[in-house]
Design an enzyme around this catalytic site. Structure first.
Site, short mmCIF file in Angstrom:
data_model
loop_
_atom_site.label_atom_id
_atom_site.label_comp_id
_atom_site.label_asym_id
_atom_site.label_seq_id
_atom_site.Cartn_x
_atom_site.Cartn_y
_atom_site.Cartn_z
N ARG A 105 39.93 -21.39 13.66
CA ARG A 105 39.10 -20.20 13.95
C ARG A 105 37.66 -20.63 14.23
NH1 ARG A 105 39.67 -15.11 10.08
NH2 ARG A 105 38.11 -16.27 8.92
N ASP B 68 39.67 -25.53 2.97
CA ASP B 68 38.57 -26.20 2.26
C ASP B 68 38.94 -26.43 0.80
OD1 ASP B 68 37.04 -26.27 4.51
OD2 ASP B 68 35.66 -24.67 3.91
N ASP C 36 38.25 -20.04 1.50
CA ASP C 36 38.83 -20.81 2.61
C ASP C 36 39.91 -21.74 2.05
OD1 ASP C 36 39.28 -22.97 4.53
OD2 ASP C 36 37.61 -22.08 5.64
N THR D 29 33.08 -16.15 15.78
CA THR D 29 33.90 -15.06 16.34
C THR D 29 35.21 -14.83 15.58
OG1 THR D 29 35.09 -16.57 17.79
CG2 THR D 29 33.07 -15.62 18.67
C1 PRP Z 1 42.52 -20.35 8.45
C2 PRP Z 1 43.93 -20.14 7.95
C3 PRP Z 1 44.60 -19.56 9.15
C4 PRP Z 1 43.51 -18.73 9.77
C5 PRP Z 1 43.76 -17.29 9.46
O1 PRP Z 1 42.45 -21.51 9.21
O2 PRP Z 1 44.53 -21.31 7.49
O3 PRP Z 1 45.09 -20.51 10.05
O4 PRP Z 1 42.29 -19.18 9.21
O5 PRP Z 1 42.85 -16.49 10.09
P1 PRP Z 1 43.25 -15.41 11.19
O6 PRP Z 1 44.43 -14.67 10.65
O7 PRP Z 1 42.01 -14.57 11.27
O8 PRP Z 1 43.53 -16.12 12.47
P2 PRP Z 1 41.09 -22.10 9.77
O9 PRP Z 1 40.85 -21.64 11.16
O10 PRP Z 1 39.98 -21.86 8.79
O11 PRP Z 1 41.41 -23.66 9.88
P3 PRP Z 1 41.81 -24.72 8.76
O12 PRP Z 1 43.23 -24.43 8.37
O13 PRP Z 1 41.68 -26.00 9.49
O14 PRP Z 1 40.87 -24.59 7.60
N1 URA Z 2 41.07 -18.27 6.40
C1 URA Z 2 40.94 -18.57 5.09
O1 URA Z 2 41.14 -19.74 4.70
N2 URA Z 2 40.55 -17.60 4.26
C2 URA Z 2 40.34 -16.33 4.64
O2 URA Z 2 40.01 -15.47 3.80
C3 URA Z 2 40.48 -16.02 6.01
C4 URA Z 2 40.87 -17.00 6.86
#
Ligand code: PRP
Ligand code: URA
Length: 204
Positions: free
Chosen positions: A101, A199, A196, A105
């Site tokens: 993400r 993280d 997150d 945005t």
């Molecule tokens: C997080 C999570 C999902 C996404 C969900 O990933 O693991 O993939 O956000 O959000 P959405 O439903 O609004 O699309 P992130 O993009 O933070 O990447 P990461 O897994 O590398 O931390």
């Molecule tokens: N991705 C995450 O890891 N946490 C949230 O709350 C939303 C998106």
């Protein structure tokens, strides 16, 4: 199509995952244990085929899994839910979809895709957080374009907004969740959520 996980142990594990004081090492263990419960719940209806096995005493009518399973994590946080599937289904094939993400945005962009054959198999998409639903909806579209026809999604925490988005785009895909939360905040994080997931899983 929303299947909340109803089990006291699941609720207990979610409570510890939510706790901001839980460090990454413990967080990974909790995610693994919860993943085992989610893997069980999301595969309850897997097709089986009749078989006969010879016990030490006589032949017994038995059931065996009919098709190989495919699990596909959305990188990176989805990786935390892969090992539970490998533990329960050692013959599972694993595909990978990289989506991230944008921090301003909240729209996900794709950076990686490596998938095994999907036609004729049950495919489980795993991603712990279903927030806006943008990542999961994109991933399901990609899986369908690679031939998947039997799909389900597993997450740890879902938001109503994400479930609605997913249902509008892929109404036939059931969603298994350990916690269905209240809403998103203005940065598209789930409330109350757990922050997150990626993280917290990897200490970044
Ligand atoms: C997080 C999570 C999902 C996404 C969900 O990933 O693991 O993939 O956000 O959000 P959405 O439903 O609004 O699309 P992130 O993009 O933070 O990447 P990461 O897994 O590398 O931390
Ligand atoms: N991705 C995450 O890891 N946490 C949230 O709350 C939303 C998106």
């Amino acid at each position: 199509m929303l299947h909340p996980l109803r089990h006291p142990l699941a609720a207990h594990l979610v409570a510890s995952l939510r706790d901001q004081a839980t460090p990454p090492a413990e967080f990974r263990g909790l995610a693994h244990r919860l993943g085992l419960l989610l893997a069980m719940e999301s595969t309850r209806d897997l097709p089986t085929q009749a078989a006969t096995v010879a016990t030490p005493l006589e032949d017994a009518a038995a059931l065996r899994l009919a098709q190989p399973l495919v699990v596909v994590p959305i990188l990176r946080a989805g990786l935390g839910l892969v090992q539970p599937f490998l533990d329960l289904f050692p013959d599972v094939s694993v595909g990978y979809i990289g989506l991230e993400r944008d921090h301003t945005t909240a729209v996900a962009h794709s950076y990686y895709c490596k998938l095994p054959p999907l036609a004729g198999r049950t495919v489980v998409l795993v991603d712990p957080m279903l927030a806006t639903g943008g990542s999961a909806a994109q991933a399901l579209t990609l899986l369908k374009s690679h031939g998947a026809t039997s799909l389900r999604m597993v997450c740890v925490v879902s938001a109503p907004e994400g479930v609605a988005t997913l249902h509008a785009a892929h109404p036939e895909v059931p969603v298994f969740t350990a916690a269905h939360d209240r809403c998103l905040n203005d940065r598209k994080y789930i409330l109350p959520g757990l922050g997150d997931f990626g993280d917290r899983l990897y200490g970044t």
